[in-house]
Scaffold this active site. Structure first.
Site, PDB file in Angstrom:
ATOM      1  N   PHE A  33       8.370  -0.148  -9.356  1.00 10.53           N
ATOM      2  CA  PHE A  33       6.906  -0.143  -9.255  1.00 10.53           C
ATOM      3  C   PHE A  33       6.481   0.971  -8.301  1.00 10.53           C
ATOM      4  CE2 PHE A  33       6.205  -2.028  -4.996  1.00 10.53           C
ATOM      5  CZ  PHE A  33       7.466  -2.527  -4.722  1.00 10.53           C
ATOM      6  N   GLY A  34       5.180   1.076  -8.107  1.00  4.17           N
ATOM      7  CA  GLY A  34       4.633   1.997  -7.099  1.00  4.17           C
ATOM      8  C   GLY A  34       5.128   3.431  -7.268  1.00  4.17           C
TER       9      GLY A  34
ATOM     10  N   ASP B  54       5.572  -5.232   4.785  1.00  5.16           N
ATOM     11  CA  ASP B  54       4.665  -4.084   4.750  1.00  5.16           C
ATOM     12  C   ASP B  54       5.538  -2.856   4.562  1.00  5.16           C
ATOM     13  OD1 ASP B  54       1.766  -3.503   4.884  1.00  5.16           O
ATOM     14  OD2 ASP B  54       2.460  -2.034   6.355  1.00  5.16           O
ATOM     15  N   SER B  55       5.202  -2.061   3.580  1.00  9.79           N
ATOM     16  CA  SER B  55       6.108  -0.976   3.219  1.00  9.79           C
ATOM     17  C   SER B  55       5.316   0.242   2.786  1.00  9.79           C
ATOM     18  CB  SER B  55       7.060  -1.443   2.120  1.00  9.79           C
ATOM     19  OG  SER B  55       6.363  -2.165   1.124  1.00  9.79           O
TER      20      SER B  55
ATOM     21  N   ASP C 126       8.146   4.543  -7.285  1.00 16.14           N
ATOM     22  CA  ASP C 126       9.520   4.676  -7.786  1.00 16.14           C
ATOM     23  C   ASP C 126       9.714   5.817  -8.794  1.00 16.14           C
ATOM     24  OD1 ASP C 126      10.542   2.699  -6.178  1.00 16.14           O
ATOM     25  OD2 ASP C 126      10.451   1.121  -7.690  1.00 16.14           O
TER      26      ASP C 126
ATOM     27  N   THR D 223       2.435 -12.300   0.098  1.00 10.03           N
ATOM     28  CA  THR D 223       2.147 -11.056  -0.607  1.00 10.03           C
ATOM     29  C   THR D 223       1.312 -11.342  -1.841  1.00 10.03           C
ATOM     30  OG1 THR D 223       3.096  -9.066  -1.624  1.00 10.03           O
ATOM     31  CG2 THR D 223       4.259 -11.121  -2.037  1.00 10.03           C
TER      32      THR D 223
ATOM     33  N   HIS E 256      15.082   0.121   0.782  1.00  8.19           N
ATOM     34  CA  HIS E 256      14.503  -0.241   2.069  1.00  8.19           C
ATOM     35  C   HIS E 256      14.294  -1.757   2.153  1.00  8.19           C
ATOM     36  CE1 HIS E 256      11.717   0.541  -1.101  1.00  8.19           C
ATOM     37  NE2 HIS E 256      10.636   0.201  -0.420  1.00  8.19           N
ATOM     38  N   ARG E 257      13.818  -2.365   1.055  1.00  9.98           N
ATOM     39  CA  ARG E 257      13.548  -3.812   1.034  1.00  9.98           C
ATOM     40  C   ARG E 257      14.862  -4.596   1.080  1.00  9.98           C
ATOM     41  NH1 ARG E 257      10.156  -3.238  -2.403  1.00  9.98           N
ATOM     42  NH2 ARG E 257       8.508  -3.165  -0.844  1.00  9.98           N
TER      43      ARG E 257
HETATM   44  P1  ITT Z   1       0.866  -6.964  -0.103  1.00  8.26           P
HETATM   45  O1  ITT Z   1       0.188  -6.294   1.060  1.00  8.26           O
HETATM   46  O2  ITT Z   1       0.043  -8.063  -0.727  1.00  8.26           O
HETATM   47  O3  ITT Z   1       2.266  -7.406   0.196  1.00  8.26           O
HETATM   48  P2  ITT Z   1       0.722  -4.289  -1.273  1.00  8.26           P
HETATM   49  O4  ITT Z   1       1.178  -3.738  -2.586  1.00  8.26           O
HETATM   50  O5  ITT Z   1      -0.700  -4.029  -0.865  1.00  8.26           O
HETATM   51  O6  ITT Z   1       1.035  -5.869  -1.292  1.00  8.26           O
HETATM   52  P3  ITT Z   1       1.584  -2.762   1.079  1.00  8.26           P
HETATM   53  O7  ITT Z   1       0.254  -2.866   1.731  1.00  8.26           O
HETATM   54  O8  ITT Z   1       2.822  -3.017   1.907  1.00  8.26           O
HETATM   55  O9  ITT Z   1       1.716  -3.765  -0.172  1.00  8.26           O
HETATM   56  O10 ITT Z   1       1.692  -1.320   0.421  1.00  8.26           O
HETATM   57  C1  ITT Z   1       2.908  -0.843  -0.047  1.00  8.26           C
HETATM   58  C2  ITT Z   1       2.705   0.496  -0.763  1.00  8.26           C
HETATM   59  O11 ITT Z   1       3.956   1.165  -0.837  1.00  8.26           O
HETATM   60  C3  ITT Z   1       2.232   0.306  -2.198  1.00  8.26           C
HETATM   61  O12 ITT Z   1       1.481   1.430  -2.597  1.00  8.26           O
HETATM   62  C4  ITT Z   1       3.546   0.247  -2.962  1.00  8.26           C
HETATM   63  O13 ITT Z   1       3.405   0.655  -4.299  1.00  8.26           O
HETATM   64  C5  ITT Z   1       4.442   1.191  -2.159  1.00  8.26           C
HETATM   65  N1  ITT Z   1       5.823   0.694  -2.189  1.00  8.26           N
HETATM   66  C6  ITT Z   1       6.375  -0.247  -1.351  1.00  8.26           C
HETATM   67  N2  ITT Z   1       7.631  -0.526  -1.697  1.00  8.26           N
HETATM   68  C7  ITT Z   1       7.895   0.237  -2.778  1.00  8.26           C
HETATM   69  C8  ITT Z   1       9.010   0.363  -3.616  1.00  8.26           C
HETATM   70  O14 ITT Z   1      10.096  -0.375  -3.442  1.00  8.26           O
HETATM   71  N3  ITT Z   1       8.932   1.223  -4.639  1.00  8.26           N
HETATM   72  C9  ITT Z   1       7.820   1.959  -4.851  1.00  8.26           C
HETATM   73  N4  ITT Z   1       6.713   1.880  -4.123  1.00  8.26           N
HETATM   74  C10 ITT Z   1       6.741   1.021  -3.086  1.00  8.26           C
END
Ligand code: ITT
Length: 194
Positions: free
Chosen positions: A150-151, A72-73, A153, A10, A176-177
């Protein structure tokens, strides 16, 4: 012999931190891809979380040949037919995801604001790969609240708090993680014993 060390494929430092918090108490150390000597950022052109997780895990596994996981999330919103889903990272420019989502959801009534975070983990070692998933159900709020996590949240409600208002420990218990990584731990115990 139970696996004691994994590499995480990642570029997201928050995913890495959470995986460490969740797996360290279970006796598994997580190395970043950089610590393991890989510098990968493959194109995530799969149609599903599983396909993208496998693309990322394979790229790093080929470089390091150590047991590797990739996550992937994303966020699937009921009123948006499951969007942004696999496109969650690309939904908006950096730092604007929550604001854009709140705007797109502004006319959606309370009882139609359901959403779920989904996480798929791909694990690879010399014996092949395995896919695990976890979900966390909640709802989209009306404003950004909280500074943890993050993201998405700050707009994802679990009960009367956003995920960004939970402590790391509280989030990891229900996330979920957390669910996907605990499933990974059980899979590894089955495959390799205690
Ligand atoms: P990698 O591919 O390098 O692992 P990434 O951030 O690009 O990193 P993804 O392609 O899986 O990861 O995209 C995940 C999206 O979903 C991204 O916009 C995250 O902010 C969001 N996300 C995933 N898990 C989250 C969480 O626990 N809380 C908030 N947002 C989450």
């Amino acid at each position: 012999m139970m696996i004691k060390q994994l590499v995480m494929a990642t570029n997201n430092a928050n995913k890495l931190r959470e995986a460490r918090e969740i797996l360290a108490p279970l006796g598994i150390e997580v190395l970043s891809q950089r610590e393991a000597g890989a510098n990968c950022d493959p194109e995530e052109n799969g149609a599903t979380f599983a396909e993208n997780a496998l693309i990322k895990a394979k790229a790093v596994y080929e470089a390091v040949t150590l047991p590797t996981i990739a996550d992937d999330s994303g966020l699937c919103v009921d009123a948006m037919d499951g969007r942004p889903g696999v496109h969650s990272a690309r939904y908006a420019p950096e730092g604007q995801h929550c604001a854009k989502l709140l705007e797109e959801m502004q006319d959606v009534p309370e009882d139609k604001r359901g959403a779920a975070f989904r996480c798929t983990i791909a694990y690879i070692d010399e014996n092949g790969h395995h896919i695990m998933s976890g979900d966390c159900k909640g709802a989209i709020g009306y404003e950004q609240r909280g500074t943890n996590g993050f993201g998405y949240d700050p707009v994802f409600m679990v009960g009367d708090r956003t995920m960004a208002e939970l402590t790391a420990e509280e989030k990891n218990k229900i996330s979920h993680r957390g669910a996907a990584l605990r499933e990974l731990y059980h899979f590894l115990k089955e495959r390799y014993g205690e």
